[in-house]
Design an enzyme around this catalytic site. Sequence first.
Site, PDB file in Angstrom:
ATOM      1  N   ARG A 107       0.643   3.702   1.524  1.00  0.00           N
ATOM      2  CA  ARG A 107      -0.621   2.959   1.473  1.00  0.00           C
ATOM      3  C   ARG A 107      -0.919   2.444   2.875  1.00  0.00           C
ATOM      4  O   ARG A 107      -0.207   1.584   3.382  1.00  0.00           O
ATOM      5  CB  ARG A 107      -0.477   1.798   0.473  1.00  0.00           C
ATOM      6  CG  ARG A 107      -1.485   0.706   0.653  1.00  0.00           C
ATOM      7  CD  ARG A 107      -1.599  -0.194  -0.552  1.00  0.00           C
ATOM      8  NE  ARG A 107      -0.397  -0.958  -0.882  1.00  0.00           N
ATOM      9  CZ  ARG A 107       0.071  -1.993  -0.182  1.00  0.00           C
ATOM     10  NH1 ARG A 107      -0.514  -2.361   0.936  1.00  0.00           N
ATOM     11  NH2 ARG A 107       1.144  -2.647  -0.581  1.00  0.00           N
ATOM     12  N   HIS A 164      -2.781  -4.025   0.117  1.00  0.00           N
ATOM     13  CA  HIS A 164      -2.844  -3.754  -1.326  1.00  0.00           C
ATOM     14  C   HIS A 164      -4.289  -3.877  -1.810  1.00  0.00           C
ATOM     15  O   HIS A 164      -4.822  -2.994  -2.472  1.00  0.00           O
ATOM     16  CB  HIS A 164      -1.934  -4.735  -2.060  1.00  0.00           C
ATOM     17  CG  HIS A 164      -2.020  -4.656  -3.550  1.00  0.00           C
ATOM     18  ND1 HIS A 164      -1.489  -3.604  -4.260  1.00  0.00           N
ATOM     19  CD2 HIS A 164      -2.598  -5.487  -4.453  1.00  0.00           C
ATOM     20  CE1 HIS A 164      -1.744  -3.799  -5.553  1.00  0.00           C
ATOM     21  NE2 HIS A 164      -2.411  -4.923  -5.683  1.00  0.00           N
ATOM     22  N   TYR A 212       4.614  -8.390   5.410  1.00  0.00           N
ATOM     23  CA  TYR A 212       5.804  -7.758   4.824  1.00  0.00           C
ATOM     24  C   TYR A 212       6.110  -6.351   5.345  1.00  0.00           C
ATOM     25  O   TYR A 212       7.016  -5.701   4.851  1.00  0.00           O
ATOM     26  CB  TYR A 212       5.698  -7.730   3.289  1.00  0.00           C
ATOM     27  CG  TYR A 212       4.434  -7.077   2.739  1.00  0.00           C
ATOM     28  CD1 TYR A 212       4.354  -5.698   2.604  1.00  0.00           C
ATOM     29  CD2 TYR A 212       3.337  -7.844   2.368  1.00  0.00           C
ATOM     30  CE1 TYR A 212       3.211  -5.103   2.107  1.00  0.00           C
ATOM     31  CE2 TYR A 212       2.187  -7.261   1.871  1.00  0.00           C
ATOM     32  CZ  TYR A 212       2.125  -5.889   1.734  1.00  0.00           C
ATOM     33  OH  TYR A 212       0.994  -5.302   1.258  1.00  0.00           O
TER      34      TYR A 212
END
Length: 361
Positions: free
Chosen positions: A257, A261, A270
């Site tokens: 990705r 998100h 992260y």
Amino acid sequence: MTHDHLLPSAEPVTLVDAHGHSVESLRYPAPADEALVRAFDGLITGRRLNDQAYALVRQGRLAVYPSSHGQEACQVAAAQVLTEGDWLFPTYRDTVAVVGRGVDPVEVLTLLKGDWHSGYDPYEHKVAPATTPLATQLLHAVGVAHAAQLRGEPTVVMAMTGDGATSEGDFHEALNFAAVFKTPVVFFIQNNEYAISVPLARQSVAPSLAHKGIGYGIPGQRVDGNDLAALLAVLGDAVASARAGDGPQLVEAHTYRMQAHTNADDATRYREDEEVQAWAGRDPITRLETHLRDRGLLTDEQLAEFAARAEQLATHVRDGLNRDVEPDPFALFAHVYAEPTPQLVEQMAVVADELSREGAH
Ligand SMILES: Cc1ncc(C[n+]2csc(CCOP(=O)(O)OP(=O)(O)O)c2C)c(N)n1
């Protein structure tokens, strides 16, 4: 009896490497040139659609958009390997696959704008509503496949899911039921490495997610999720096996990705930029473009034509979402149950009361 036939390949199947070069596979023949060019057209459209939707979020026209930027090869292939009579069960990240089935993107984005339940008629193109609760759609997909089987229809169901969702109970129940009843479902996992901020290593210690099929008696395969040629071959083979009566199939695509998100998430908290940049070098578009050009299958004129069509679609999406609609608050309750439950009746009364106090109704 050995169960080696259930085992995925040691490495994800690749037919076109990151430099656009062909890779020989003993099991999977390269897709036809025409299918590859058509898929490339879909990739260009998919990327444009992702980027347009992302921009609409920033303009406040969409409430949320889980982008599949970087994962478009998976999206295009999932739609392209199905026939008209097949069904697709998408997640919230699968807008491009849904559009690949022929659904108007404005209708698909209606849900993400917050205007209406699904936004499109699931029966028109045989695409289930995109689900936000993780893995619930897998059980629904198995149910539809089982029903088709009982009716003697040649339907195959493509059930899409993310890596994180494979930890849900529904995922396991769906696989077990599908295997026992030999239903024609292809479980397609897009492993994009993260479940929001949780990396796959914190989620599963299975050798691969494709291995998860073995315990249920389902053959699994791993495929390079940024290689559209390999995806067409592997998913196409899985669909053919399911249609031939071999029961459910599991395919895990290894992809990434590229964006957060959703807009509500800060991915820099992260994951390292270095990791993101490494995946940028494996972009599905540049890879297939190089491959097609090297083989004389793509000209500048064709590329310009694809880009112009994608631009038209983006304009259609902007125009469609630039309209303000006034959703009926009571529509929220309309399709929850065939008969409203006492709780729903109570909730409707609360809404009616609030609206009357605001003077809106
Ligand atoms: C049943 C359920 N539990 C938790 C959530 C909250 N949630 C939304 S997205 C997400 C991560 C999903 O990750 P993955 O399956 O890898 O899909 P991706 O978003 O990467 O496509 C979680 C935990 C949810 N939507 N549904």
